[in-house]
Design a protein around this motif. Structure first.
Motif, PDB file in Angstrom:
ATOM      1  N   UNK A  27       0.797  -1.233   0.000  1.00  0.00           N
ATOM      2  CA  UNK A  27       0.000   0.000   0.000  1.00  0.00           C
ATOM      3  C   UNK A  27       0.821   1.271   0.000  1.00  0.00           C
ATOM      4  N   UNK A  28       2.080   1.145   0.275  1.00  0.00           N
ATOM      5  CA  UNK A  28       2.922   2.331   0.330  1.00  0.00           C
ATOM      6  C   UNK A  28       2.905   2.995   1.696  1.00  0.00           C
ATOM      7  N   UNK A  29       3.813   3.933   1.885  1.00  0.00           N
ATOM      8  CA  UNK A  29       3.937   4.615   3.167  1.00  0.00           C
ATOM      9  C   UNK A  29       2.648   5.341   3.551  1.00  0.00           C
ATOM     10  N   UNK A  30       2.058   6.028   2.586  1.00  0.00           N
ATOM     11  CA  UNK A  30       0.837   6.776   2.880  1.00  0.00           C
ATOM     12  C   UNK A  30      -0.405   5.900   2.933  1.00  0.00           C
ATOM     13  N   UNK A  31      -0.233   4.621   2.656  1.00  0.00           N
ATOM     14  CA  UNK A  31      -1.394   3.751   2.556  1.00  0.00           C
ATOM     15  C   UNK A  31      -1.576   2.787   3.716  1.00  0.00           C
ATOM     16  N   UNK A  32      -0.739   2.897   4.732  1.00  0.00           N
ATOM     17  CA  UNK A  32      -0.926   2.012   5.886  1.00  0.00           C
ATOM     18  C   UNK A  32      -0.884   2.825   7.186  1.00  0.00           C
ATOM     19  N   UNK A  33      -1.446   2.249   8.219  1.00  0.00           N
ATOM     20  CA  UNK A  33      -1.520   2.932   9.512  1.00  0.00           C
ATOM     21  C   UNK A  33      -0.970   2.033  10.622  1.00  0.00           C
ATOM     22  N   UNK A  34      -0.714   2.654  11.744  1.00  0.00           N
ATOM     23  CA  UNK A  34      -0.270   1.900  12.916  1.00  0.00           C
ATOM     24  C   UNK A  34      -1.291   0.831  13.301  1.00  0.00           C
ATOM     25  N   UNK A  35      -2.540   1.141  13.067  1.00  0.00           N
ATOM     26  CA  UNK A  35      -3.584   0.180  13.401  1.00  0.00           C
ATOM     27  C   UNK A  35      -3.504  -1.049  12.494  1.00  0.00           C
ATOM     28  N   UNK A  36      -3.186  -0.835  11.232  1.00  0.00           N
ATOM     29  CA  UNK A  36      -3.005  -1.961  10.312  1.00  0.00           C
ATOM     30  C   UNK A  36      -1.889  -2.871  10.814  1.00  0.00           C
ATOM     31  N   UNK A 113       8.949   6.105  -5.127  1.00  0.00           N
ATOM     32  CA  UNK A 113       7.848   6.780  -5.810  1.00  0.00           C
ATOM     33  C   UNK A 113       7.199   7.804  -4.900  1.00  0.00           C
ATOM     34  N   UNK A 114       7.134   7.490  -3.625  1.00  0.00           N
ATOM     35  CA  UNK A 114       6.500   8.383  -2.651  1.00  0.00           C
ATOM     36  C   UNK A 114       7.474   9.380  -2.025  1.00  0.00           C
ATOM     37  N   UNK A 115       8.661   9.457  -2.559  1.00  0.00           N
ATOM     38  CA  UNK A 115       9.737  10.213  -1.922  1.00  0.00           C
ATOM     39  C   UNK A 115       9.302  11.613  -1.478  1.00  0.00           C
ATOM     40  N   UNK A 116       8.418  12.238  -2.251  1.00  0.00           N
ATOM     41  CA  UNK A 116       8.026  13.610  -1.933  1.00  0.00           C
ATOM     42  C   UNK A 116       7.287  13.713  -0.606  1.00  0.00           C
ATOM     43  N   UNK A 117       6.724  12.601  -0.123  1.00  0.00           N
ATOM     44  CA  UNK A 117       6.014  12.701   1.151  1.00  0.00           C
ATOM     45  C   UNK A 117       6.759  12.008   2.285  1.00  0.00           C
ATOM     46  N   UNK A 118       8.026  11.738   2.091  1.00  0.00           N
ATOM     47  CA  UNK A 118       8.788  11.048   3.137  1.00  0.00           C
ATOM     48  C   UNK A 118       9.612  12.016   3.967  1.00  0.00           C
ATOM     49  N   UNK A 120      12.956  13.135   5.855  1.00  0.00           N
ATOM     50  CA  UNK A 120      14.316  13.072   5.320  1.00  0.00           C
ATOM     51  C   UNK A 120      15.057  11.785   5.700  1.00  0.00           C
ATOM     52  N   UNK A 121      14.996  11.327   6.963  1.00  0.00           N
ATOM     53  CA  UNK A 121      15.748  10.108   7.312  1.00  0.00           C
ATOM     54  C   UNK A 121      15.285   8.893   6.513  1.00  0.00           C
ATOM     55  N   UNK A 122      13.993   8.839   6.195  1.00  0.00           N
ATOM     56  CA  UNK A 122      13.496   7.725   5.399  1.00  0.00           C
ATOM     57  C   UNK A 122      14.044   7.819   3.982  1.00  0.00           C
ATOM     58  N   UNK A 123      13.955   9.003   3.408  1.00  0.00           N
ATOM     59  CA  UNK A 123      14.468   9.211   2.048  1.00  0.00           C
ATOM     60  C   UNK A 123      15.941   8.864   1.966  1.00  0.00           C
ATOM     61  N   UNK A 124      16.677   9.146   3.040  1.00  0.00           N
ATOM     62  CA  UNK A 124      18.114   8.861   3.039  1.00  0.00           C
ATOM     63  C   UNK A 124      18.370   7.357   2.975  1.00  0.00           C
ATOM     64  N   UNK A 125      17.581   6.580   3.722  1.00  0.00           N
ATOM     65  CA  UNK A 125      17.740   5.122   3.682  1.00  0.00           C
ATOM     66  C   UNK A 125      17.415   4.592   2.290  1.00  0.00           C
ATOM     67  N   UNK A 126      16.376   5.131   1.701  1.00  0.00           N
ATOM     68  CA  UNK A 126      15.973   4.696   0.364  1.00  0.00           C
ATOM     69  C   UNK A 126      17.086   4.973  -0.643  1.00  0.00           C
ATOM     70  N   UNK A 127      17.685   6.121  -0.501  1.00  0.00           N
ATOM     71  CA  UNK A 127      18.772   6.485  -1.399  1.00  0.00           C
ATOM     72  C   UNK A 127      19.928   5.492  -1.313  1.00  0.00           C
ATOM     73  N   UNK A 128      20.218   5.050  -0.096  1.00  0.00           N
ATOM     74  CA  UNK A 128      21.291   4.077   0.086  1.00  0.00           C
ATOM     75  C   UNK A 128      20.989   2.776  -0.663  1.00  0.00           C
ATOM     76  N   UNK A 129      19.723   2.373  -0.632  1.00  0.00           N
ATOM     77  CA  UNK A 129      19.338   1.161  -1.351  1.00  0.00           C
ATOM     78  C   UNK A 129      19.685   1.288  -2.827  1.00  0.00           C
ATOM     79  N   UNK A 130      19.266   2.382  -3.423  1.00  0.00           N
ATOM     80  CA  UNK A 130      19.491   2.544  -4.860  1.00  0.00           C
ATOM     81  C   UNK A 130      20.977   2.635  -5.182  1.00  0.00           C
ATOM     82  N   UNK A 131      21.685   3.380  -4.369  1.00  0.00           N
ATOM     83  CA  UNK A 131      23.129   3.494  -4.617  1.00  0.00           C
ATOM     84  C   UNK A 131      23.801   2.126  -4.596  1.00  0.00           C
ATOM     85  N   UNK A 132      23.509   1.328  -3.571  1.00  0.00           N
ATOM     86  CA  UNK A 132      24.220   0.052  -3.468  1.00  0.00           C
ATOM     87  C   UNK A 132      23.825  -0.877  -4.608  1.00  0.00           C
ATOM     88  N   UNK A 133      22.576  -0.787  -5.041  1.00  0.00           N
ATOM     89  CA  UNK A 133      22.159  -1.592  -6.186  1.00  0.00           C
ATOM     90  C   UNK A 133      22.919  -1.192  -7.450  1.00  0.00           C
TER      91      UNK A 133
END
Lengths: 196, 196
Positions: A27-36, A113-118, A120-133
DNA sequence: GTCTATACTGAGATAGAC
DNA sequence: GTCTATCTCAGTATAGAC
């Protein structure tokens, strides 16, 4: 903020991560909740906050653990396959597995894809994934070109970018088409055009 | 439900669509609210409901109009470029434009990633976008192969799938990397490997 | 580490006046 | 076609007991 590391987490924190990872893929970051998450784990919402104070922190640790595991799978591929062509197909198979299970996207593809709503620390982790790939793929491709297995008309870094893009996009496309055709098919097609 | 068609809409409904389209590209379906749209258009939240009763209906019409415009751009490409190779690059330029403006994703790429949280009518519109893209690309590639411009080792439909996947993925990757490198670069690399 | 209870905010959506 | 007012529910998050 995201000073937490997944290796220091207990059992139920890990189960929280598992649930959150699945939800982000689906569902993506914006698509799930703590309750889920709470429902999936079988505990109540505030207990999730006990393990991860904020949603951003939870997502950051999910991405961190995901990237770590992914890199360990890349190491396994290196141990199992010698030829660059085989490594590229095994790489595609990693995404294919996740996709065919329940049409799940790559965690970091979804977050990218959702980077615009993340945060900064989350976006930074995501960036590391792409770089290492990209680094890993570029090295594999460079070797393949030196071995004479892959055409050398394009720079390794550029081909790495194209290869990874194709994998991520194949999953988005498959979902959009509501189809089971995943990244493995795309990888097969592309590899045929790359053979020396 | 989604019996509404964008061609029958008035001026302010179009402005609502514009705003929603931009928000979907940037934040995704789950990442924007009626209030966000209202602020952008300069009216209040209930006025949005007056034009589009539900968020799902709004998203469906956004996707519908987006697909329609996209197909008209494909026609323009056919009129402007004769060679398959030029058409493929012009196709990539469509995505590149959207990406370089403000790192916006393809509307249907974003919605495709979020497919699991979309109402069925929205998912159906998204599916149409992908289908028409793949059909168009396959025809272009088939021609290119017959003209002797593109290698014929892979079936047109499979190459179309790979090409489109690469475009979608390039934008996801660019965002994840927080980079301005968009789909045009990937297209250039891939085309080099496809030349006969 | 998990719970109940609760605050607070924003979401999607409706009623009805102008 | 736009507004104010309001409903209802879900969301993130906190306090404090067990």
């Amino acid at each position: 903020m995201s000073s937490k590391h997944f290796s220091e987490l207990g059992d139920s924190a890990s189960r929280v991560l598992d649930a959150a990872e699945g939800l982000i893929q689906q569902q993506g970051y914006n698509g799930f909740s703590y309750d889920d998450v709470a429902r999936l784990v079988g505990i109540k919402k505030p207990s999730i906050h006990h393990h991860f104070a904020t949603k951003a922190e939870l997502a950051a640790v999910v991405a961190q653990r995901y990237t770590h595991r992914f890199r360990s799978e890349l190491l396994i591929i290196e141990g199992r396959h010698a030829k660059a062509t085989d490594r590229l197909l095994a790489y595609a198979a990693l995404f294919e597995q996740r996709y065919t299970q329940d049409r799940g996207l790559c965690v970091c593809g979804m977050l990218g894809a959702e980077a615009a709503s993340l945060a900064e620390p989350v976006a930074a982790e995501v960036q590391l994934f792409f770089r290492s790939n990209l680094d890993w793929l570029a090295a594999v491709i460079k070797e393949g070109q030196q071995q004479g297995l892959l055409r050398s008309s394009v720079k390794p870094a550029a081909l790495a970018e194209a290869w990874h893009s194709a994998m991520q996009g194949a999953m988005v496309l498959g979902r959009g088409l509501q189809s089971d055709r995943g990244p493995a098919q795309v990888a097969k097609s592309l590899l045929a055009t790359l053979l020396a």
